[in-house]
Design a protein around this motif. Sequence first.
Motif, PDB file in Angstrom:
ATOM      1  N   GLY A 106     -59.598  31.837  68.943  1.00  0.00           N
ATOM      2  CA  GLY A 106     -57.809  31.870  68.107  1.00  0.00           C
ATOM      3  C   GLY A 106     -57.002  32.562  69.236  1.00  0.00           C
ATOM      4  O   GLY A 106     -57.889  33.110  70.338  1.00  0.00           O
ATOM      5  N   TYR A 107     -55.040  32.176  69.214  1.00  0.00           N
ATOM      6  CA  TYR A 107     -54.672  32.332  70.533  1.00  0.00           C
ATOM      7  C   TYR A 107     -53.765  32.834  69.667  1.00  0.00           C
ATOM      8  O   TYR A 107     -53.379  32.346  68.851  1.00  0.00           O
ATOM      9  CB  TYR A 107     -54.400  30.812  71.367  1.00  0.00           C
ATOM     10  CG  TYR A 107     -53.905  29.896  70.775  1.00  0.00           C
ATOM     11  CD1 TYR A 107     -54.905  29.029  70.539  1.00  0.00           C
ATOM     12  CD2 TYR A 107     -52.445  29.653  70.349  1.00  0.00           C
ATOM     13  CE1 TYR A 107     -54.985  27.617  69.976  1.00  0.00           C
ATOM     14  CE2 TYR A 107     -52.468  28.153  69.964  1.00  0.00           C
ATOM     15  CZ  TYR A 107     -53.894  27.425  70.007  1.00  0.00           C
ATOM     16  OH  TYR A 107     -53.020  26.005  69.550  1.00  0.00           O
ATOM     17  N   ALA A 108     -53.042  33.806  70.415  1.00  0.00           N
ATOM     18  CA  ALA A 108     -51.451  34.445  70.495  1.00  0.00           C
ATOM     19  C   ALA A 108     -50.361  33.922  71.744  1.00  0.00           C
ATOM     20  O   ALA A 108     -51.169  33.975  72.490  1.00  0.00           O
ATOM     21  CB  ALA A 108     -52.000  35.702  69.726  1.00  0.00           C
ATOM     22  N   TYR A 109     -49.644  34.401  71.250  1.00  0.00           N
ATOM     23  CA  TYR A 109     -48.427  34.555  72.272  1.00  0.00           C
ATOM     24  C   TYR A 109     -47.357  35.236  71.924  1.00  0.00           C
ATOM     25  O   TYR A 109     -47.379  36.471  71.045  1.00  0.00           O
ATOM     26  CB  TYR A 109     -47.812  33.161  72.379  1.00  0.00           C
ATOM     27  CG  TYR A 109     -46.725  33.035  71.151  1.00  0.00           C
ATOM     28  CD1 TYR A 109     -45.628  32.647  71.096  1.00  0.00           C
ATOM     29  CD2 TYR A 109     -48.026  31.849  70.175  1.00  0.00           C
ATOM     30  CE1 TYR A 109     -45.798  32.601  69.958  1.00  0.00           C
ATOM     31  CE2 TYR A 109     -47.381  31.257  69.158  1.00  0.00           C
ATOM     32  CZ  TYR A 109     -45.823  31.400  68.987  1.00  0.00           C
ATOM     33  OH  TYR A 109     -45.345  30.685  68.115  1.00  0.00           O
ATOM     34  N   ARG A 154     -53.038  26.322  62.893  1.00  0.00           N
ATOM     35  CA  ARG A 154     -52.526  27.748  62.597  1.00  0.00           C
ATOM     36  C   ARG A 154     -53.338  28.581  63.909  1.00  0.00           C
ATOM     37  O   ARG A 154     -53.796  29.613  63.964  1.00  0.00           O
ATOM     38  CB  ARG A 154     -53.980  29.159  61.543  1.00  0.00           C
ATOM     39  CG  ARG A 154     -53.858  28.622  60.119  1.00  0.00           C
ATOM     40  CD  ARG A 154     -54.148  30.526  58.955  1.00  0.00           C
ATOM     41  NE  ARG A 154     -54.263  31.180  59.768  1.00  0.00           N
ATOM     42  CZ  ARG A 154     -53.019  32.396  60.140  1.00  0.00           C
ATOM     43  NH1 ARG A 154     -51.899  31.804  59.558  1.00  0.00           N
ATOM     44  NH2 ARG A 154     -53.084  33.030  60.824  1.00  0.00           N
ATOM     45  N   ASN A 155     -53.016  27.629  64.925  1.00  0.00           N
ATOM     46  CA  ASN A 155     -52.865  28.141  66.124  1.00  0.00           C
ATOM     47  C   ASN A 155     -54.558  28.320  66.754  1.00  0.00           C
ATOM     48  O   ASN A 155     -55.307  29.752  67.170  1.00  0.00           O
ATOM     49  CB  ASN A 155     -53.051  29.134  66.544  1.00  0.00           C
ATOM     50  CG  ASN A 155     -50.820  29.445  66.723  1.00  0.00           C
ATOM     51  OD1 ASN A 155     -51.124  28.055  66.800  1.00  0.00           O
ATOM     52  ND2 ASN A 155     -49.816  30.563  66.430  1.00  0.00           N
ATOM     53  N   ASP A 156     -55.856  27.585  66.278  1.00  0.00           N
ATOM     54  CA  ASP A 156     -56.544  28.661  65.861  1.00  0.00           C
ATOM     55  C   ASP A 156     -57.857  26.672  66.772  1.00  0.00           C
ATOM     56  O   ASP A 156     -57.308  25.804  66.384  1.00  0.00           O
ATOM     57  CB  ASP A 156     -57.532  28.791  64.566  1.00  0.00           C
ATOM     58  CG  ASP A 156     -57.615  29.694  64.015  1.00  0.00           C
ATOM     59  OD1 ASP A 156     -57.250  30.445  62.963  1.00  0.00           O
ATOM     60  OD2 ASP A 156     -57.070  30.241  64.859  1.00  0.00           O
ATOM     61  N   GLY A 194     -48.560  38.644  68.903  1.00  0.00           N
ATOM     62  CA  GLY A 194     -48.895  38.972  67.486  1.00  0.00           C
ATOM     63  C   GLY A 194     -50.469  38.539  67.274  1.00  0.00           C
ATOM     64  O   GLY A 194     -51.091  38.138  68.133  1.00  0.00           O
ATOM     65  N   GLY A 195     -49.718  37.970  66.114  1.00  0.00           N
ATOM     66  CA  GLY A 195     -51.503  37.371  65.288  1.00  0.00           C
ATOM     67  C   GLY A 195     -52.208  38.382  64.918  1.00  0.00           C
ATOM     68  O   GLY A 195     -52.137  39.959  64.346  1.00  0.00           O
TER      69      GLY A 195
END
Lengths: 559, 303
Positions: free
Chosen positions: B131-134, B119-121, B72-73
């Motif tokens: 920046g990251y996503a999972y 914000r996962n940054d 996502g993201g």
Amino acid sequence: MEIKMPLLPGGKMGTVGKINVKVGEIVAEKDELAQVETGKGNKTIKAPAGGKICKICVCEGQKIASDELMFEISEAEANCPEANCQCACQEKQSENITTDLCVIGGGPGGYVAAIYAAKQGLKVTLIEKGALGGTCLNVGCIPTKAFVKSSEVCRTIKEAPVFGIYPQGDFKVDMEKIVAHKDEVRATLVGGIEYLMNKNKIQVIKGAARFADQNTVIVEAEKTYVIKAKDYIVSTGSKTSKIPICGIDLPFVMDSTAALSCSELPKSITIIGGGVIGMEFAFIYRNLGVQVNVIEFLDKLLTMLDSDISSEILQIASEAGIKIRLSSKVTKIQPAINDQAVVTFEKDGKEEIVVSDKVLVAIGREPNLEGLDSEKAGLEKGPRNKGLQVDEGMRTNVEHIYAVGDVTNIIQLAHIASRQGLVAVDNILGKNCQMDYHAVPNVIFTSPEIASVGLNEDECQARKLDYVAARSGFAANGKALTMNETKGYVKLIKDAKTNKIIGGSVIGVDASTLIAALAIAVQNGLTEENLTETIFAHPTVGETIYEAALGLGIGALHE
Amino acid sequence: MNKLLISNKNDPYYNIALERCLFKNAADDDIILYLWQNSPCVVVGRNQNILLECDTDYMTKTGILPLRRFSGGGAVFQDLGNLNYTFIANEKYADDEKFKLVLKKVTGDLNVNSVFTGRNDIHCQGKKFSGYAYLSEDQNYMYHGTMMIDVDLDMLTQVLSPSILKIQAKGIESVKSRVINLQQINKAITVENTIKLFGKAFEQVYGPYQVIDYQGQDLDDTYSLLSSSRWIYGQCPAYTLSLEKKLKNALVTLNLEVTDGVISRVKVYTDSLEPDFAAKCEKILLNSLFEPKNILFRLESLI
């Protein structure tokens, strides 16, 4: 069965992303139903069991909390696939066909097999989605040879003064007419195959075939054909290979198919790939007066050839003004502000660029199984998941299904496809035949032409064979001299123990014609003496074969 | 087993296909660190609409490749000035804090004062450089992100501004963040030394690792899927859009509804003098795959 949103940590809300199914759709266990975004994560919601989607309780873009109802699936209706396609099937008429042999693909593998089978009494149905004749006749061998002839004529006019002929005034190259000439030749040949299909009472269905199962092929055309045949031959050919280089979709980038209908002559062109297609086009364009650059990834041109022949064509091409970079990897293609193409490549760790009007990507072709649903027939793929796996009798892993030609990923040559087609039909008729690849001639229409058959020297060395090779050049041949075609040579290879000719190559004038003699020698195990005892007519370029044969023993007389 | 794989290719479709295969085939006790770099491309999230995120005309012109990933993201622009990292583990053993510890050690060794935001940054000097996503699927967990070292910021700004404005969609929109390259903070930082530090930090946190490569049959199939238009343009929630295109001798306004990437409804308005031109346009567009770069070309062919 109810499908609910799984637990979201920390009581957060998710957002429904793509919903992958529709109401009424039949899903299998583990099929994706929807995607849910949670923070920056994506959670894929899958079906816990097979069934029919009865209700979708969420919509795309909606916020969703843990444990909220998403789907209702009825497991009872998992086994009625008809429910799924009712609407599509009812509107169209369908026709059931029962036949002895169904051939999928009407190229030189398929149509030759169809005629051969029909002549022996089989009832044959052939399916073709494009034009009969396949790649070879429509966008391959034949059209390129029409271009080659036009370009040779152009070269002849330029060289005319050597022969004492002075064309008056300027001549011009009309690319539109060159394309039209090619299309005429093509149309004549396609018409010829159509005639042969009629004459042999072969039913031709126009459309794309797909397997429904091992025993059924479906063609969706103006009506739906459902074909059940005792045997099948898959001859779906190949398609242009694609590489995802940056800029590959830019308007000035063509593949060979696009180049064959491009009716404008560029001033300059960069060809990516120095294989057969790339080098044929390189000489076509060069002879028509275009500036040509060739960028090859490997360290030699035309890798299937012996190293000395590959070096010879490299030198001839360079002398003709074709700029070649070997061991170079194209990294991107960009448009310049004047709309020219800028190709960037890496050579020896350094970045170089080349600028041209057009770019031709000629990195090869790969087996085409698009839309065939071969897995529904249970067909095994070949190494690296490319093409269909076959044995020497062209049988796939499924007893009554055969595959021939480029789709088998063995050798991409029209004449191999045709021969494989004959072998497949013989096996269908119970004759137990096998393919024999030890004397396959291969011709490349550069200027001059290159042809080879059997083993080459590199292969002999790899196999540690005890062999003798001899060469004789066209420079010593009277006929070649009169034609002003003195480049190149004939090379013969014999087994040192048996004296049998096991391979041969020709680079030079009329190589495409001369290779027939060498193919007969290799196929039939003729010896050096068989050749030296043969009388070759004088004055012909064929005498060079004789001289090369003498070179294997006492030495050529004229060198 | 702890495993490290550094991709030797820059082809983004290949790299994401490889990531997918590593993810799908990870063994129960695997902790995989995968490092990779892409030639210029835009990668959008699983549920995003690429038209809403970037200037596709600019991408065609400059040869920037479009991709859709599985996680996502939001959308990211990448080139060879960016390094991607991926951690893959079974959900049982996956621990974001441990992954972050590796990242903290890497940035610490680079002398970058990094802050992990909500914000996962990852920020430095108040601007984002990573920046990251999972993604979680079938018990496997993947945590991946970017690290901007020397990314072309002009291109980034240009490409991440959508060219088609009149669009109504239900996809997930990106939130723009201000960005910074690590080289702006410390000139000595290069992709090469960052990769080395990743290896070192991975070993410090997880212990010795094995360098692996991957060659599986599924790589080709995943590659085909990722590079297909149906995946890139079609795998997003339905949307409607209106766009104006100038053809040689007519101005057309297209109102489109796009479902699964296919134009499911279309209405064309035009100032063309040819009476049935709008109808012709509608006929050619209906039920066809919506690809922005092809639309103009196909309408031109009607003239």
